[in-house]
Design a protein around this motif. Structure first.
Motif, PDB file in Angstrom:
ATOM      1  N   GLY A  32       0.835  -1.193   0.000  1.00 14.81           N
ATOM      2  CA  GLY A  32       0.000   0.000   0.000  1.00 14.81           C
ATOM      3  C   GLY A  32       0.869   1.242   0.000  1.00 14.81           C
ATOM      4  O   GLY A  32       1.847   1.327   0.758  1.00 14.81           O
ATOM      5  N   LEU A  95      -3.370   0.791  -3.756  1.00 18.02           N
ATOM      6  CA  LEU A  95      -2.927  -0.571  -3.457  1.00 18.02           C
ATOM      7  C   LEU A  95      -2.280  -1.092  -4.724  1.00 18.02           C
ATOM      8  O   LEU A  95      -2.899  -1.119  -5.786  1.00 18.02           O
ATOM      9  N   TRP A 142      -4.946  -1.156   6.138  1.00 16.92           N
ATOM     10  CA  TRP A 142      -4.256  -1.759   4.997  1.00 16.92           C
ATOM     11  C   TRP A 142      -4.312  -3.273   5.068  1.00 16.92           C
ATOM     12  O   TRP A 142      -4.436  -3.949   4.035  1.00 16.92           O
TER      13      TRP A 142
END
Length: 283
Positions: A32, A95, A142
């Protein structure tokens, strides 16, 4: 994405998150990225031996442009060894998935057709691209995002098309030998003719075997240069005929000299985000 812009201290620009547990899926790595400021980030994308998916999660759209002036916004797929892909955006958050082309063939349903270009993720995933993007935006962390992405990829890989075993073997050998293996030998070991291997490999991987070998070798050389080895030593150890050969390949892929690559700050991102690149594990 990997930046080749020498003025950009990539490690200082990004907050980077990585999964806290080993990946369940082989051949896929995830990270991420969140820009630390809302300032414009402007970068050139340097190739590596993976198909890249950048799922845009920011408030302002991520843009990717190719050398022909084509522009895509939002979530995109970047094929192997892209030609002049340039990314930019304010306050980028995304991402990023790096996939072995063997996995990408199944998970992206036609990644080989992407070739060396950039296309919108929706062109390959249809409405699921937007649904997945929205789920990722709403996730609480995340790690939740990585779990969502892995579940989507696992389902798509299960339902997707497999590469030919001979193509998978050939790619695995290119990775294992870091690009230093003759295509004639690969063809002989698969039992196919050179022409058949060339055709099937190109249609399923996105590059022909020779260019794929050059890409894998370049990636190996770039990391050796960044580790402090001299250009002469890298040329010898990475299988180049001489330093001039190394220089031409580095210029072709990175648009820079070996000296510039040796000090390029964009490689610092690899040490943080891709310390154990699952996409380069022979499958």
């Amino acid at each position: 994405m990997r930046s080749a812009e020498p003025a950009l201290d990539a490690a200082a620009v990004w907050d980077i998150a990585t999964p806290t547990r080993p990946p369940v899926l082989r051949g896929i790595s995830m990270a991420g990225f969140r820009a630390r400021t809302g300032d414009l980030v402007d970068l050139n994308v340097v190739p590596y031996p993976a198909v890249t998916v950048a799922i845009d999660l920011g408030d302002r759209p991520l843009a990717a442009e190719d050398e022909d002036g084509g522009r895509q916004e939002g979530s995109v797929v970047v094929g192997l060894a892209p030609n002049g892909v340039h990314g930019r955006g304010h306050g980028i958050e995304c991402l990023q998935l790096r996939m072995s082309p063997l996995v990408a063939h199944a998970a992206l349903s036609g990644a080989g057709d992407v070739g060396r270009t950039v296309v919108p993720l929706r062109d390959l995933w249809g409405p699921e691209a937007e649904r997945t993007q929205e789920r990722l935006r709403l996730a609480g962390s995340w790690q939740d995002r990585f779990a969502i992405a892995e579940a989507v990829l696992a389902r798509r890989c299960e339902a997707g098309r497999r590469v030919d075993p001979e193509v998978a073997f050939a790619w695995g050998q290119l990775v294992a030998y870091r690009g230093r293996i003759r295509i004639e030998r690969l063809a002989a070991e698969t039992g196919w003719s050179r022409k058949r291997l060339w055709s099937r490999f190109r249609s399923q991987i996105g590059l022909n075997p020779k260019r794929a070998a050059q890409l894998v070798r370049f990636d190996d050389a770039a990391h050796r240069l960044a580790a402090g080895l001299s250009a002469a030593q890298v040329a010898a150890e990475a299988g180049y005929a001489d330093q001039s050969h190394l220089h031409r390949d580095v210029r072709s892929f990175a648009g820079a000299t070996p000296t510039a690559v040796a000090g390029a700050p964009w490689l610092a991102v690899d040490d943080i985000a891709w310390a154990a690149p699952a996409y380069l594990t022979p499958m």
